[in-house]
Design a protein around this motif. Structure first.
Motif: not given
Length: 135
Positions: A3-4, A20-24, A75
């Motif tokens: 998570i970023t 915002v949460a960017v999930a990879t 997230a």
């Protein structure tokens, strides 16, 4: 970490959470709404919003630890607070800060706070559900 958390330009920086949460990661986890119960099912912090918020966040962390995750993997949070009014924000944030101190993390993923009339039992003032992403 999968998570970023970011605050994109053009949106306000709220401070209490990121926009915002960017999930990879590859494992999507849904944590059921956590209330202020201890491991034995006893209500923690009856009548104390800050204590109940803290316990809810700690319960989310406990649930995630049970599958090899942590609060850093969250997230998105959805928080339900009974009889919400803006004057409840300071004790709410106090509970978040106390949980963050115990977790050694700043729980600031995107979040939605919803005022509700009641929860499952009258003693519960807050419920926190989470969506997490793990590698």
């Amino acid at each position: 970490m999968a998570i970023t958390l970011i605050d994109p330009g053009g949106l306000p920086e709220i401070g209490a959470y990121r926009q915002v949460a960017v999930a990879t990661g590859s494992k999507l986890v849904f944590v059921a709404g956590q209330v202020a119960w201890d491991a034995e099912g006893r209500v923690v912090g009856a009548g104390d919003l800050a204590a109940q918020v803290e316990q809810c966040y700690l319960n989310v962390a406990t649930a995630l630890a049970g599958i090899g995750g942590s609060f850093d993997d969250v997230a998105k949070l959805t928080v339900y607070v009974t009889d919400w009014t803006p004057d409840k924000m300071p004790p709410f944030m106090e509970g978040v800060a106390r949980a963050a101190a115990k977790l050694g993390a700043a729980p600031v993923p995107p979040a939605t706070l919803v005022g509700v009339a009641a929860l499952d039992v009258p003693e519960h003032l807050v419920e926190v559900e989470a969506t997490a992403v793990l590698d």
